[in-house]
Motif scaffolding. Structure first.
Motif, mmCIF file in Angstrom:
data_model
loop_
_atom_site.group_PDB
_atom_site.id
_atom_site.type_symbol
_atom_site.label_atom_id
_atom_site.label_comp_id
_atom_site.label_asym_id
_atom_site.label_seq_id
_atom_site.Cartn_x
_atom_site.Cartn_y
_atom_site.Cartn_z
ATOM 1 N N VAL A 9 -18.249 9.982 7.065
ATOM 2 C CA VAL A 9 -18.441 9.302 5.778
ATOM 3 C C VAL A 9 -17.544 9.850 4.683
ATOM 4 N N ARG A 10 -17.006 11.046 4.830
ATOM 5 C CA ARG A 10 -16.167 11.595 3.764
ATOM 6 C C ARG A 10 -14.871 10.813 3.573
ATOM 7 N N PHE A 11 -14.544 9.931 4.502
ATOM 8 C CA PHE A 11 -13.328 9.122 4.395
ATOM 9 C C PHE A 11 -13.600 7.737 3.818
ATOM 10 N N HIS A 12 -14.750 7.553 3.214
ATOM 11 C CA HIS A 12 -15.170 6.252 2.715
ATOM 12 C C HIS A 12 -14.096 5.592 1.849
ATOM 13 N N ALA A 13 -13.665 6.247 0.784
ATOM 14 C CA ALA A 13 -12.701 5.646 -0.148
ATOM 15 C C ALA A 13 -11.383 5.328 0.548
ATOM 16 N N SER A 14 -10.900 6.247 1.356
ATOM 17 C CA SER A 14 -9.628 6.027 2.035
ATOM 18 C C SER A 14 -9.741 4.914 3.078
ATOM 19 N N PHE A 15 -10.865 4.851 3.768
ATOM 20 C CA PHE A 15 -11.109 3.778 4.733
ATOM 21 C C PHE A 15 -11.071 2.425 4.034
ATOM 22 N N LEU A 16 -11.751 2.324 2.893
ATOM 23 C CA LEU A 16 -11.745 1.061 2.139
ATOM 24 C C LEU A 16 -10.328 0.694 1.706
ATOM 25 N N GLY A 17 -9.546 1.679 1.304
ATOM 26 C CA GLY A 17 -8.153 1.418 0.944
ATOM 27 C C GLY A 17 -7.358 0.884 2.112
ATOM 28 N N ALA A 18 -7.586 1.427 3.292
ATOM 29 C CA ALA A 18 -6.889 0.959 4.486
ATOM 30 C C ALA A 18 -7.286 -0.478 4.822
ATOM 31 N N MET A 19 -8.569 -0.799 4.717
ATOM 32 C CA MET A 19 -9.008 -2.165 5.012
ATOM 33 C C MET A 19 -8.388 -3.158 4.030
ATOM 34 N N LYS A 20 -8.241 -2.753 2.775
ATOM 35 C CA LYS A 20 -7.586 -3.611 1.784
ATOM 36 C C LYS A 20 -6.118 -3.831 2.168
ATOM 37 N N GLU A 21 -5.458 -2.794 2.644
ATOM 38 C CA GLU A 21 -4.065 -2.934 3.081
ATOM 39 C C GLU A 21 -3.948 -3.945 4.222
ATOM 40 N N PHE A 22 -4.842 -3.840 5.207
ATOM 41 C CA PHE A 22 -4.804 -4.790 6.325
ATOM 42 C C PHE A 22 -4.966 -6.220 5.812
ATOM 43 N N LEU A 23 -5.917 -6.424 4.909
ATOM 44 C CA LEU A 23 -6.147 -7.760 4.359
ATOM 45 C C LEU A 23 -4.975 -8.232 3.521
ATOM 46 N N ASP A 24 -4.416 -7.349 2.692
ATOM 47 C CA ASP A 24 -3.296 -7.723 1.828
ATOM 48 C C ASP A 24 -2.055 -8.117 2.611
ATOM 49 N N GLU A 25 -1.851 -7.505 3.775
ATOM 50 C CA GLU A 25 -0.675 -7.852 4.574
ATOM 51 C C GLU A 25 -0.913 -9.125 5.395
ATOM 52 N N GLY A 26 -2.158 -9.604 5.366
ATOM 53 C CA GLY A 26 -2.470 -10.816 6.109
ATOM 54 C C GLY A 26 -2.943 -10.551 7.517
ATOM 55 N N SER A 27 -3.234 -9.295 7.836
ATOM 56 C CA SER A 27 -3.759 -8.990 9.166
ATOM 57 C C SER A 27 -5.125 -9.623 9.328
ATOM 58 N N ASP A 28 -5.408 -10.037 10.526
ATOM 59 C CA ASP A 28 -6.738 -10.528 10.856
ATOM 60 C C ASP A 28 -7.636 -9.309 11.034
ATOM 61 N N PRO A 29 -8.588 -9.079 10.126
ATOM 62 C CA PRO A 29 -9.422 -7.883 10.250
ATOM 63 C C PRO A 29 -10.191 -7.833 11.559
ATOM 64 N N ASN A 30 -10.482 -8.964 12.152
ATOM 65 C CA ASN A 30 -11.193 -8.941 13.424
ATOM 66 C C ASN A 30 -10.334 -8.334 14.523
ATOM 67 N N ALA A 31 -9.017 -8.506 14.432
ATOM 68 C CA ALA A 31 -8.140 -7.897 15.424
ATOM 69 C C ALA A 31 -8.121 -6.389 15.259
ATOM 70 N N VAL A 32 -8.279 -5.916 14.048
ATOM 71 C CA VAL A 32 -8.239 -4.491 13.776
ATOM 72 C C VAL A 32 -9.603 -3.853 13.994
ATOM 73 N N LEU A 33 -10.645 -4.518 13.592
ATOM 74 C CA LEU A 33 -11.970 -3.902 13.578
ATOM 75 C C LEU A 33 -13.004 -4.592 14.436
ATOM 76 N N ALA A 34 -12.568 -5.548 15.209
ATOM 77 C CA ALA A 34 -13.460 -6.240 16.135
ATOM 78 C C ALA A 34 -14.764 -6.675 15.475
ATOM 79 N N HIS A 35 -15.871 -6.360 16.107
ATOM 80 C CA HIS A 35 -17.176 -6.843 15.652
ATOM 81 C C HIS A 35 -17.694 -6.154 14.394
ATOM 82 N N GLU A 36 -17.093 -5.026 13.988
ATOM 83 C CA GLU A 36 -17.603 -4.294 12.832
ATOM 84 C C GLU A 36 -17.541 -5.109 11.545
ATOM 85 N N VAL A 37 -16.504 -5.944 11.429
ATOM 86 C CA VAL A 37 -16.335 -6.738 10.214
ATOM 87 C C VAL A 37 -17.523 -7.670 10.011
ATOM 88 N N GLU A 38 -17.954 -8.300 11.087
ATOM 89 C CA GLU A 38 -19.074 -9.233 10.969
ATOM 90 C C GLU A 38 -20.336 -8.550 10.472
#
Length: 177
Positions: A9-38
């Motif tokens: 959990v200590r990586f919470h802020a950085s993890f959220l930043g990474a997920m924003k990067e994936f979304l901003d580049e147009g990556s399909d978050p499901n390809a990156v994070l599978a079922h977790e996104v749902e």
């Protein structure tokens, strides 16, 4: 120095930043994070939800752990440098017919701002002892035929091409020394 660790959990802020990067580049978050996104994606900002997500990441390695039907146990690891989340890697403990055909034992993703720095290769290399401890002598790693970066990462880690199936290349990498 970057390292593979269990999700924390200590990586919470950085993890959220990474997920924003994936979304901003147009990556399909499901390809990156599978079922977790749902299940968690819309609420990851909440500390309690993120803590539950991290707990789920740990539980997926258990034989009777929570996961979608038909999925196998997998060990989730995060690649971090200090307090910065750089990427993630999953080691599937065994292969189903689908994983044998297309998915493989190991899947990984590096956040967009950390790419082209050798992290994917280091992650894959560092995952091999984990796979060995799970009793996996050789891991199957696949990539799209046109993904030249992943192909180089796999081959640099000793990947031996078995074949191409559809749009995927299938490689085996020995986990022993």
């Amino acid at each position: 120095m970057p390292q593979l660790i269990a999700p924390d959990v200590r990586f919470h802020a950085s993890f959220l930043g990474a997920m924003k990067e994936f979304l901003d580049e147009g990556s399909d978050p499901n390809a990156v994070l599978a079922h977790e996104v749902e299940e968690f994606g819309g609420s990851w900002q909440e500390p309690d939800v993120f803590a539950a997500y991290v707990a789920r990441q740990h539980a997926e390695s258990l034989e009777d752990g929570p996961r979608p039907e038909g999925w196998v146990p997998n060990t989730n690891l995060w690649y971090v440098d200090g307090d910065t989340y750089l990427g993630r890697l999953a080691i599937r403990h065994r292969l189903t017919p689908f994983l044998l055909e297309l998915g493989g034992h190991v899947g990984y993703a590096v956040r967009p701002s950390a790419r082209r720095r050798g992290h994917a290769g280091a992650m894959l290399r560092d995952s091999l002892p984990y796979a060995r401890r799970l009793g996996i002598d050789s891991v199957l790693v696949t990539c799209d035929i046109d993904n030249h970066a992943s192909r180089r990462v796999i081959e640099a880690n000793g990947g031996v091409l078995e074949d191409e199936r559809g749009l995927r290349r299938r490689y085996w990498i020995r986990t022993g020394l």
